[in-house]
Design an enzyme around this catalytic site. Structure first.
Site: not given
Ligand code: CTP
Length: 416
Positions: A215-218, A287
């Protein structure tokens, strides 16, 4: 006392229709008054069956009447409308929408609606059958075509056992719409009226096994700010949200997705008009993961004592933005976002050309920049060579600039 202490806050007329959701509007009123708005509550006579005048009077600090025959020397049926900066009607019942659309004026609220020259927002709430009835649809279209903002109701549990579209959105989200409308004095309050915009938000998660993902931090804050501000400017908004833990913006249709492939499907459906008209504008604020694991382990991957873990092979995800620009319809405006850690402008220009979008919002990200913070700074690059600097400020402020630039590029509306 200084003049700033004596200067009254924005004047709001809070019209209350005869629906059970009137009780939620007490929360909206509190938000208005606690943030310095001067609110006159104007209920209909029947609305007072749900919440009585003493409640509205205590919360607003002003006397309350539903009739044009009280306080006649002060001509309230004209004064309230003329002096308001905003008229906000919640819950707007089917009856109230019909009266407003046809210009009836048989009580203080409907008179006020005819005398108001400020922005007018209706937040309808009713049973699904009433909301979907052709008469109500036509009344809503009439009001929108005259410049009113009509917030689509939320879907969910209604009074009784039924569920469907018709719920009044939460007071915090209604307040956000009001705040955004009031924040643009002197500007066309509904310059996105009649437009369908699609906004993506959040960050995709690419599953590895049933419990793990890449995943990512958005946080989704920027995409949600774009959706909120578009609703307040009159747009029909589809918000495709990937893994966002934020309340639904009032008036937006929210489609929840997990992975990039799910996001692709939801965005293309919405842009193609699966639920109505094709999109006039698409803003890809999400993102989206560029890669996903090549395989999905159907059961949880276990440690094997004494052995190194298997590497995870990645494959490319579809590039949704590039696909949108490749299949864009004439006049459609497409906006991309670029989160860059270095060489922000040079990377942004290259990405704008590569993706073929009309506008690219470039912001610098890092450990403590942009992600999860309420503020943002950006440069918006246009395919026409324009460069718009947006100084650090609320994500809503950046959202407003993005919509200003989109509005300037939209094809003119077909003549009615
Ligand atoms: N985007 C997309 N589909 C993807 C990846 C990104 O639609 N598979 C969109 C994002 O929503 C964003 C824009 O493309 O609007 C830029 O995303 P970014 O990941 O920064 O661009 P990349 O092309 O991946 O460039 P790079 O990896 O070189 O930074």
């Amino acid at each position: 006392m200084t003049s700033s202490q004596t200067r009254p806050g924005p004047r709001v007329v809070l019209g209350v229709g005869a629906g059970i959701a009137a009780y939620k509007v007490c929360g909206l009123l509190r938000r208005f008054t606690e943030s310095g708005h001067d609110v006159r509550v104007v209920p209909t006579e029947d609305a007072l069956r749900f919440v009585g005048a003493p409640t509205w009077e205590a919360l607003s600090g002003h006397p309350v009447s539903a009739r044009v025959w009280d306080d006649v020397p002060r001509v309230p049926h004209v004064r309230h409308g003329q002096s308001a900066d905003l008229v906000f009607v919640a819950p707007a019942t089917a009856d109230l929408l019909a009266k407003a659309a046809h210009g009836l004026a048989d009580d203080l609220l409907t008179n006020t609606l005819l005398t108001a020259r400020c922005p007018v927002v209706f937040a309808p709430a009713m049973h699904t059958e009433m909301w979907e009835h052709p008469a109500t649809r036509a009344n809503v279209e009439t009001l929108r075509s005259r410049g009113a903002i009509v917030i689509d109701p939320a879907s969910g549990r209604l009074t009784g056992a039924d569920t469907g579209p018709g719920r009044l959105p939460d007071p915090e989200e209604l307040f956000e719409v009001a705040r955004h409308v009031l924040a643009r004095p002197g500007k066309d309050p509904h310059d996105l009226a009649g437009r369908h915009v699609v906004v993506s938000a959040g960050g995709t998660r690419e599953p590895i096994d049933p419990v793990r993902f890449i995943g990512n931090r958005s946080s989704g804050l920027q995409g949600y700010a774009l959706a909120r501000t578009a609703v307040a400017r009159g747009a029909r908004v589809t918000l495709v949200a990937a893994n966002v833990a934020l309340p639904d913006p009032a008036g937006a249709r929210v489609v929840r997705v997990g992975s990039a492939e799910e996001m692709r499907e939801a965005v293309l459906d919405a842009v193609g008009g699966a639920d109505g008209a094709e999109a006039d504008a698409v803003v890809m604020a999400a993102a989206v993961a560029d890669f996903r694991p090549a395989g999905y382990a159907g059961s949880k991957i276990k440690k094997v004592p004494g052995a190194e873990p298997e590497p995870i092979r990645l494959v490319k995800n579809p590039d949704i933005l590039a696909e949108l620009t490749a299949r864009r319809t004439p006049g459609q405006v497409i906006v991309g976002f670029a989160a860059e850690t270095d060489d922000v402008l040079a990377n942004g220009r290259a990405k704008l050309a590569r993706k073929g979008c009309d506008l690219l919002v470039v912001n610098q990200v890092g450990e403590d920049l942009a992600f999860g913070r309420p503020d943002n700074a950006a440069v918006v690059l246009g395919a026409d060579g324009s460069v718009t600097d947006v100084p650090r400020g609320a994500k809503e402020a950046l959202a407003e600039v993005v919509w200003d630039l989109v509005v300037a590029r939209l094809a003119p509306r077909p003549a009615a």
